[in-house]
Motif scaffolding. Structure first.
Motif, PDB file in Angstrom:
ATOM      1  N   LEU A 151       0.821  -1.218   0.000  1.00 37.81           N
ATOM      2  CA  LEU A 151       0.000   0.000   0.000  1.00 37.81           C
ATOM      3  C   LEU A 151       0.859   1.274   0.000  1.00 37.81           C
ATOM      4  N   GLY A 152       2.177   1.114  -0.042  1.00 37.10           N
ATOM      5  CA  GLY A 152       3.041   2.286  -0.166  1.00 37.10           C
ATOM      6  C   GLY A 152       3.999   2.528   0.986  1.00 37.10           C
ATOM      7  N   VAL A 153       3.945   1.699   2.042  1.00 39.47           N
ATOM      8  CA  VAL A 153       4.873   1.913   3.157  1.00 39.47           C
ATOM      9  C   VAL A 153       6.307   1.633   2.710  1.00 39.47           C
ATOM     10  N   GLU A 154       7.222   2.551   3.071  1.00 38.54           N
ATOM     11  CA  GLU A 154       8.627   2.377   2.693  1.00 38.54           C
ATOM     12  C   GLU A 154       9.536   2.329   3.900  1.00 38.54           C
ATOM     13  N   LYS A 155       8.949   2.631   5.058  1.00 44.43           N
ATOM     14  CA  LYS A 155       9.771   2.710   6.262  1.00 44.43           C
ATOM     15  C   LYS A 155       9.068   1.961   7.391  1.00 44.43           C
ATOM     16  N   ILE A 156       9.804   1.078   8.062  1.00 49.44           N
ATOM     17  CA  ILE A 156       9.235   0.363   9.198  1.00 49.44           C
ATOM     18  C   ILE A 156      10.136   0.557  10.407  1.00 49.44           C
ATOM     19  N   ARG A 157       9.527   0.944  11.515  1.00 47.52           N
ATOM     20  CA  ARG A 157      10.271   1.118  12.759  1.00 47.52           C
ATOM     21  C   ARG A 157       9.736   0.139  13.799  1.00 47.52           C
ATOM     22  N   LEU A 158      10.629  -0.659  14.373  1.00 47.43           N
ATOM     23  CA  LEU A 158      10.224  -1.553  15.469  1.00 47.43           C
ATOM     24  C   LEU A 158      10.356  -0.793  16.771  1.00 47.43           C
ATOM     25  N   THR A 159       9.355  -0.924  17.618  1.00 51.86           N
ATOM     26  CA  THR A 159       9.353  -0.146  18.841  1.00 51.86           C
ATOM     27  C   THR A 159       8.607  -0.931  19.917  1.00 51.86           C
ATOM     28  N   GLY A 160       8.268  -0.255  21.003  1.00 50.54           N
ATOM     29  CA  GLY A 160       7.570  -0.928  22.085  1.00 50.54           C
ATOM     30  C   GLY A 160       7.026   0.107  23.052  1.00 50.54           C
ATOM     31  N   GLY A 161       7.009  -0.263  24.264  1.00 50.44           N
ATOM     32  CA  GLY A 161       7.859  -0.979  25.187  1.00 50.44           C
ATOM     33  C   GLY A 161       9.319  -0.999  24.691  1.00 50.44           C
ATOM     34  N   GLU A 162      10.057  -1.913  25.228  1.00 47.51           N
ATOM     35  CA  GLU A 162      11.455  -2.015  24.796  1.00 47.51           C
ATOM     36  C   GLU A 162      11.575  -3.174  23.804  1.00 47.51           C
ATOM     37  N   PRO A 163      11.775  -2.859  22.514  1.00 49.94           N
ATOM     38  CA  PRO A 163      11.720  -3.911  21.487  1.00 49.94           C
ATOM     39  C   PRO A 163      12.777  -5.003  21.663  1.00 49.94           C
ATOM     40  N   LEU A 164      13.911  -4.652  22.270  1.00 53.76           N
ATOM     41  CA  LEU A 164      14.956  -5.673  22.396  1.00 53.76           C
ATOM     42  C   LEU A 164      14.630  -6.707  23.482  1.00 53.76           C
ATOM     43  N   LEU A 165      13.529  -6.462  24.221  1.00 57.05           N
ATOM     44  CA  LEU A 165      13.082  -7.477  25.187  1.00 57.05           C
ATOM     45  C   LEU A 165      12.289  -8.593  24.506  1.00 57.05           C
ATOM     46  N   ARG A 166      11.822  -8.349  23.279  1.00 61.00           N
ATOM     47  CA  ARG A 166      11.043  -9.401  22.591  1.00 61.00           C
ATOM     48  C   ARG A 166      12.010 -10.516  22.184  1.00 61.00           C
ATOM     49  N   LYS A 167      11.663 -11.727  22.625  1.00 59.75           N
ATOM     50  CA  LYS A 167      12.531 -12.882  22.396  1.00 59.75           C
ATOM     51  C   LYS A 167      12.769 -13.088  20.897  1.00 59.75           C
ATOM     52  N   ASN A 168      14.002 -13.349  20.525  1.00 62.59           N
ATOM     53  CA  ASN A 168      14.386 -13.625  19.128  1.00 62.59           C
ATOM     54  C   ASN A 168      14.035 -12.489  18.174  1.00 62.59           C
ATOM     55  N   ILE A 169      14.127 -11.255  18.642  1.00 62.70           N
ATOM     56  CA  ILE A 169      13.791 -10.111  17.786  1.00 62.70           C
ATOM     57  C   ILE A 169      14.617 -10.118  16.486  1.00 62.70           C
ATOM     58  N   GLU A 170      15.835 -10.670  16.565  1.00 62.36           N
ATOM     59  CA  GLU A 170      16.682 -10.724  15.368  1.00 62.36           C
ATOM     60  C   GLU A 170      15.996 -11.515  14.261  1.00 62.36           C
ATOM     61  N   ASN A 175      15.992   1.696  24.215  1.00 64.02           N
ATOM     62  CA  ASN A 175      16.613   2.391  25.346  1.00 64.02           C
ATOM     63  C   ASN A 175      18.076   1.971  25.503  1.00 64.02           C
ATOM     64  N   ALA A 176      18.546   1.072  24.663  1.00 66.09           N
ATOM     65  CA  ALA A 176      19.960   0.657  24.562  1.00 66.09           C
ATOM     66  C   ALA A 176      20.444  -0.219  25.708  1.00 66.09           C
ATOM     67  N   SER A 177      19.558  -0.606  26.610  1.00 63.76           N
ATOM     68  CA  SER A 177      20.032  -1.420  27.734  1.00 63.76           C
ATOM     69  C   SER A 177      20.588  -2.766  27.252  1.00 63.76           C
ATOM     70  N   LEU A 178      20.085  -3.274  26.137  1.00 60.91           N
ATOM     71  CA  LEU A 178      20.565  -4.566  25.615  1.00 60.91           C
ATOM     72  C   LEU A 178      21.301  -4.400  24.293  1.00 60.91           C
ATOM     73  N   LEU A 179      21.584  -3.143  23.939  1.00 63.57           N
ATOM     74  CA  LEU A 179      22.111  -2.899  22.589  1.00 63.57           C
ATOM     75  C   LEU A 179      23.533  -3.407  22.400  1.00 63.57           C
ATOM     76  N   ALA A 180      24.369  -3.231  23.432  1.00 66.57           N
ATOM     77  CA  ALA A 180      25.767  -3.691  23.285  1.00 66.57           C
ATOM     78  C   ALA A 180      25.772  -5.194  23.002  1.00 66.57           C
ATOM     79  N   ARG A 181      24.875  -5.918  23.670  1.00 69.23           N
ATOM     80  CA  ARG A 181      24.812  -7.366  23.501  1.00 69.23           C
ATOM     81  C   ARG A 181      24.233  -7.775  22.144  1.00 69.23           C
ATOM     82  N   LYS A 182      23.320  -6.945  21.608  1.00 70.14           N
ATOM     83  CA  LYS A 182      22.560  -7.394  20.439  1.00 70.14           C
ATOM     84  C   LYS A 182      22.915  -6.685  19.131  1.00 70.14           C
ATOM     85  N   ALA A 183      23.759  -5.652  19.184  1.00 71.85           N
ATOM     86  CA  ALA A 183      24.001  -4.836  17.983  1.00 71.85           C
ATOM     87  C   ALA A 183      24.490  -5.678  16.800  1.00 71.85           C
ATOM     88  N   GLN A 184      25.471  -6.537  17.050  1.00 66.73           N
ATOM     89  CA  GLN A 184      26.037  -7.313  15.943  1.00 66.73           C
ATOM     90  C   GLN A 184      24.987  -8.242  15.322  1.00 66.73           C
TER      91      GLN A 184
END
Ligand code: SAM
Ligand code: SF4
Ligand code: SF4
Length: 374
Positions: free
Chosen positions: A94-113, A137-146
């Motif tokens: 329908l024309g969406v070109e940009k998707i942002r994952l968010t929450g709550g804290e999105p990195l808390l969702r299991k297997n977000i990768e 909020n970056a609390s899990l970002l160092a662990r998950k960035a790669q």
């Protein structure tokens, strides 16, 4: 539209007020372009993947509301990754070109990768890669960035409200340290999740003394700080107009120390107004959701964790997309139902906020930011 009010936990909880979108009688193949009543295209989809968070930011999930008795959504209510991917594909048609994952804290969702990997494979209606990003909020970002990078995430936005450790710990209200957020940001930068944006919500009297220190820290780093006016989202953050520091004041304070000049928007509908340092050391953005409404260009739609669609951040009611996803309807039927919802959209809350009657009518009924995402 038929109204379904699902009494799962508490009828006072407006998360569950929703209408089931109807399926149009005549079905059209999606053309990659759908516009609402003000000719606003559907361009940007925000997907909330969890309503839970490990922070209790005072302006978003105040502890006295989001306490141990607060009922978060049970796992069985959430959209599965397959359902999210299907929904994303329909929106892209329908024309969406940009998707942002968010929450709550999105990195808390299991297997977000895994979800990132599924979404990163989607191409836009014109055959380009999707702009796929995430706010954290970056609390899990160092662990998950790669692993996020490997899964195909393009970039991240990180929320950070102060450089001063005591101020930041008070604002996140779980005693989280600035140094740990900075470590997350550095790791994300090192693995190539760029350009990184840092979002700072400015509350007058709480962290406005941090405006210039944030600018000082990030200028020259390639990281863009975006100063966001404190908004009256939800019904629990005790929003008061006198705690909003207008963006014009943010720009004035930074310009006094580090001279600024305006920059043209990247595209129509960009929420941040851009400014750059005159000495070439980068740029900042200001998001004036309260003092300068940008509803005229608003091309965003939001999908909640359990599959409700919201046409506005300040909506009081959603559309139960999950009922269609689980109702045995075809892709064509569901995409036509979504298109019809968007075509009927009239939302413009920020343009009406100064009217006390409008504010009052929604005061207790607006959905929470932690539920719908930023
Ligand atoms: N937990 C993630 C985070 O904080 O980045 C993602 C979700 S959070 C709801 C998304 C964004 O909304 C954050 O940048 C946050 O600062 C912003 N936000 C939350 N409540 C707000 C409010 N009342 N006014 C302005 N921005 C707000
Ligand atoms: Fe959590 Fe983000 Fe809300 Fe803070 S702003 S409480 S990190 S969802
Ligand atoms: Fe968009 Fe609603 Fe915000 Fe206006 S108030 S810019 S319509 S989300």
């Amino acid at each position: 539209m038929t109204e379904t009010v699902i009494p799962i936990f508490d009828l006072r909880d407006h998360r569950y007020r929703s209408m089931t979108p109807s399926i149009p009688e005549t079905l059209l193949e999606p053309s990659g372009l759908v516009a609402d009543t003000r000719a606003r295209p559907l361009h940007d989809l925000r997907i909330s993947v969890t309503d839970r968070c490990n922070f209790r930011c005072v302006y978003c999930m105040p502890k006295e509301v989001f306490d141990k008795d607060y009922t978060f959504l049970p796992h069985s209510e959430l959209l599965s990754f397959e359902e999210i991917e299907r929904t994303a594909r329909l929106f892209v048609s329908l024309g969406v070109e940009k998707i942002r994952l968010t929450g709550g804290e999105p990195l808390l969702r299991k297997n977000i990768e895994k979800l990132v990997e599924m979404l990163a494979r989607i191409e836009t209606a014109s055959g380009k890669p999707l702009d796929l990003t995430l706010t954290t909020n970056a609390s899990l970002l160092a662990r998950k960035a790669q692993s996020l990078r490997d899964a195909g995430l393009s970039r991240v936005s990180v929320s950070l409200d102060a450089m001063d450790d005591a101020t930041f710990r008070r604002m996140n209200d779980v005693d989280f340290a600035v140094a740990d957020v900075l470590h997350g940001i550095e790791t994300a930068q090192a693995v190539g999740l760029a350009p990184i944006k840092v979002n700072m919500v400015v509350k007058r009297g709480t962290n406005d003394a941090e405006i210039v220190p944030m600018a000082r820290h990030f200028r020259g780093s390639g990281i863009i700080v975006r100063y966001i006016e404190f908004m009256d989202v939800g019904a629990s953050n005790h929003w008061q107009m006198d705690e909003v520091l207008p963006s014009t004041e943010v720009v004035r304070r930074i310009d006094e120390v580090f001279p600024l000049e305006p920059v043209q928007a990247n595209y129509a509908g960009e929420t941040a107004e851009r400014w750059r340092y005159r000495d070439g050391s980068g740029e900042i953005g200001v998001i004036s959701s309260v003092t300068h409404a940008f509803c005229g260009d608003c091309s965003r739609i939001r999908l909640s964790t359990e599959g409700r669609l919201y046409l506005c951040l300040f909506a009081t009611e959603g559309y139960d997309l999950r009922a269609l996803l689980r109702g045995g309807y075809s892709d064509l039927q569901v995409s036509n139902a979504i298109a019809q919802v968007w075509q009927g959209r009239t939302d413009n809350y920020s343009e009406q906020r100064s009217n006390p009657a409008v504010r009052q009518a929604r005061a207790e009924r607006k959905i929470e930011m932690s539920y719908i995402g930023g």
